[in-house]
Enzyme design. Structure first.
Site, PDB file in Angstrom:
ATOM      1  N   GLY A  99       0.845  -1.185   0.000  1.00  0.00           N
ATOM      2  CA  GLY A  99       0.000   0.000   0.000  1.00  0.00           C
ATOM      3  C   GLY A  99       0.880   1.233   0.000  1.00  0.00           C
ATOM      4  O   GLY A  99       1.504   1.547   1.018  1.00  0.00           O
ATOM      5  N   MET A 100       0.941   1.927  -1.124  1.00  0.00           N
ATOM      6  CA  MET A 100       1.855   3.066  -1.274  1.00  0.00           C
ATOM      7  C   MET A 100       1.082   4.381  -1.197  1.00  0.00           C
ATOM      8  O   MET A 100       0.247   4.670  -2.048  1.00  0.00           O
ATOM      9  CB  MET A 100       2.624   2.958  -2.589  1.00  0.00           C
ATOM     10  CG  MET A 100       3.511   1.724  -2.665  1.00  0.00           C
ATOM     11  SD  MET A 100       4.515   1.649  -4.184  1.00  0.00           S
ATOM     12  CE  MET A 100       5.665   3.013  -3.886  1.00  0.00           C
ATOM     13  N   SER A 101       1.383   5.158  -0.169  1.00  0.00           N
ATOM     14  CA  SER A 101       0.700   6.434   0.059  1.00  0.00           C
ATOM     15  C   SER A 101       1.411   7.606  -0.597  1.00  0.00           C
ATOM     16  O   SER A 101       0.900   8.721  -0.593  1.00  0.00           O
ATOM     17  CB  SER A 101       0.595   6.694   1.562  1.00  0.00           C
ATOM     18  OG  SER A 101       1.892   6.895   2.114  1.00  0.00           O
ATOM     19  N   GLY A 102       2.601   7.355  -1.125  1.00  0.00           N
ATOM     20  CA  GLY A 102       3.407   8.451  -1.646  1.00  0.00           C
ATOM     21  C   GLY A 102       4.348   9.034  -0.613  1.00  0.00           C
ATOM     22  O   GLY A 102       5.072   9.991  -0.890  1.00  0.00           O
ATOM     23  N   GLY A 103       4.341   8.451   0.582  1.00  0.00           N
ATOM     24  CA  GLY A 103       5.214   8.911   1.655  1.00  0.00           C
ATOM     25  C   GLY A 103       6.489   8.094   1.744  1.00  0.00           C
ATOM     26  O   GLY A 103       6.668   7.088   1.050  1.00  0.00           O
ATOM     27  N   VAL A 104       7.373   8.512   2.638  1.00  0.00           N
ATOM     28  CA  VAL A 104       8.672   7.857   2.742  1.00  0.00           C
ATOM     29  C   VAL A 104       8.561   6.450   3.323  1.00  0.00           C
ATOM     30  O   VAL A 104       9.293   5.535   2.919  1.00  0.00           O
ATOM     31  CB  VAL A 104       9.648   8.723   3.575  1.00  0.00           C
ATOM     32  CG1 VAL A 104       9.175   8.866   5.022  1.00  0.00           C
ATOM     33  CG2 VAL A 104      11.061   8.146   3.533  1.00  0.00           C
ATOM     34  N   ASP A 105       7.642   6.227   4.259  1.00  0.00           N
ATOM     35  CA  ASP A 105       7.557   4.925   4.924  1.00  0.00           C
ATOM     36  C   ASP A 105       7.144   3.815   3.962  1.00  0.00           C
ATOM     37  O   ASP A 105       7.781   2.761   3.899  1.00  0.00           O
ATOM     38  CB  ASP A 105       6.581   4.998   6.099  1.00  0.00           C
ATOM     39  CG  ASP A 105       7.054   5.932   7.195  1.00  0.00           C
ATOM     40  OD1 ASP A 105       8.280   6.064   7.363  1.00  0.00           O
ATOM     41  OD2 ASP A 105       6.211   6.545   7.873  1.00  0.00           O
ATOM     42  N   SER A 106       6.061   4.028   3.221  1.00  0.00           N
ATOM     43  CA  SER A 106       5.607   2.988   2.295  1.00  0.00           C
ATOM     44  C   SER A 106       6.577   2.824   1.126  1.00  0.00           C
ATOM     45  O   SER A 106       6.724   1.727   0.580  1.00  0.00           O
ATOM     46  CB  SER A 106       4.196   3.295   1.788  1.00  0.00           C
ATOM     47  OG  SER A 106       4.130   4.554   1.147  1.00  0.00           O
ATOM     48  N   CYS A 125     -10.489   2.421   9.374  1.00  0.00           N
ATOM     49  CA  CYS A 125      -9.927   2.463   8.024  1.00  0.00           C
ATOM     50  C   CYS A 125      -8.856   1.389   7.871  1.00  0.00           C
ATOM     51  O   CYS A 125      -8.798   0.699   6.848  1.00  0.00           O
ATOM     52  CB  CYS A 125      -9.345   3.846   7.733  1.00  0.00           C
ATOM     53  SG  CYS A 125      -8.581   3.984   6.093  1.00  0.00           S
ATOM     54  N   CYS A 146      -7.415  12.283   6.985  1.00  0.00           N
ATOM     55  CA  CYS A 146      -7.194  12.542   5.557  1.00  0.00           C
ATOM     56  C   CYS A 146      -8.369  13.222   4.873  1.00  0.00           C
ATOM     57  O   CYS A 146      -8.177  13.928   3.883  1.00  0.00           O
ATOM     58  CB  CYS A 146      -6.838  11.237   4.838  1.00  0.00           C
ATOM     59  SG  CYS A 146      -8.172  10.027   4.732  1.00  0.00           S
TER      60      CYS A 146
END
Length: 364
Positions: free
Chosen positions: A10-17, A106, A204
């Site tokens: 699950g890629m949120s566009g953040g550094v962690d994912s 969620c 969000c």
């Protein structure tokens, strides 16, 4: 589905994912990136900056990282199901005078529920996220355990206490043994453009963190004003609608008193906000409902745990025991400030998540 090495991240566009996807590819997994767009604001209020995990910018960042890593990437529109499962719940809870935490639901239904369905459609056995938690299988209990991340400052186990055994079986958490600083350093080292990206702090789907305005737009009417009363039932004045108040609140009451006044309870049936003094905000016992257990199948006897009543709270010692019809009575050894209906209480045994539930009410 048979076990395989294909994983949907699950890629949120953040550094962690983003680092999660990188680490899994380095470990030999066949990685597929999926970004879930769960919120498209019909009023055009949604942020489209780099802090929002639901923005077009976030999708662009996720795609860019996927290109750099050489993995396929898909975007899935889950806005309708998200509205039905999460946003409606959020609004209904506030209208009932409660203070919900939509993120825990969620995670259960969207980020691990719908994502797992999508993974199976893509032939992947595993799903992975950038949460700072750990997972292990306990042979004696025959159960998957959810454990705190080693970076206790970033630990997100509180937010994942509603996960099921089936979801945990398929879940991977590569960041559980990393600190945030290590993750950012790794992202910078491998040249990811999101290495210094700021974290999203707000809910969000709430523009500018103004949940009151959001609810009013969604229900398309003003909330009904009502009465302020003290803990003895004496009338003190009028409030602007129960959605504007939460337990422990002091600011914005508009009441004059020789001592500071705080919200200590909300009576939605009579549309009354009950206020008291600082000492009235504290409590030792609560009842939780809609409970979910991870390290045990069911709570059948009294056990000692540590527990916390909100994400930012500190854990404290407590006794939990079955109460009535699938509810739990939680008795803290020390008073807790602002036990708030609608929030989650989560139970721990050391660094292992026992389970948790939704706070129904303070008992005393």
């Amino acid at each position: 589905m048979e076990v395989n090495n294909r994983v949907v991240v699950g890629m949120s566009g953040g550094v962690d994912s983003s680092v999660t996807a990188y680490l899994l590819k380095e470990q030999g997994f066949e990685v597929i990136g999926v970004t879930m767009r769960v919120w498209v604001d019909p009023y055009g209020k949604a942020r489209d900056d780099d802090k929002s995990c639901c923005s077009l910018k976030a999708i662009h960042d996720a795609k860019k990282v996927a290109e750099i890593l050489g993995i396929p990437h898909y975007t899935v529109n889950l806005s309708e199901v998200f509205y039905d499962k999460i946003v409606k719940y959020f609004i209904d809870e506030y209208l009932k005078g409660r203070t919900p935490n939509p993120c825990v639901f969620c995670n259960r239904f969207i980020k691990f529920g719908d994502l797992l369905e999508k993974a199976h459609e893509l032939g992947a056995y595993y799903i992975a996220t950038g949460h700072y938690v750990r997972k292990e299988y306990d042979e004696d209990r025959k159960r998957y355990l959810l454990k705190k991340g080693l970076d206790f400052k970033k630990d997100q186990s509180y937010m994942l206490y509603r996960l099921t055994q089936e979801q945990l079986k398929h879940a991977l958490f590569p960041l559980g043994n990393y600190t945030k600083e290590e993750v950012r350093a790794l992202a910078e080292k491998i040249g990811l453009p999101v290495a210094d990206k700021r974290e999203s702090q707000e809910i969000c789907f709430i523009p500018d963190n103004d949940y009151k305005a959001f609810i009013k737009r969604q229900i398309k009417k003003d909330v009904k004003p009502g009465e302020f009363r003290d803990i003895h039932g004496n009338f003190l004045g009028y409030h602007k609608g129960i959605i504007n108040y939460t337990i422990g609140q002091r600011k914005g009451l508009g009441l004059s008193s020789d001592r500071p006044l705080y919200v200590v309870d909300i009576d939605p049936e009579n549309n009354v906000v009950i206020v008291g003094h600082q000492e009235d905000v504290w409590g030792e016992e609560l009842i939780s409902s809609n409970n979910n257990f991870i390290s045990i199948e069911k709570l059948e006897e009294e056990i000692k745990v540590t527990a916390k009543i909100r994400y930012t709270a500190k854990e404290d010692e407590a006794i939990i025991k079955p109460y009535g019809d699938d509810k739990v009575l939680v008795r803290f050894l020390r008073p807790q400030r602002a036990i708030t209906p609608g929030q989650s209480v989560v139970f721990y045994d050391g660094d292992v998540v026992v389970g948790g539930g939704i706070i129904e009410k303070k008992v005393r």
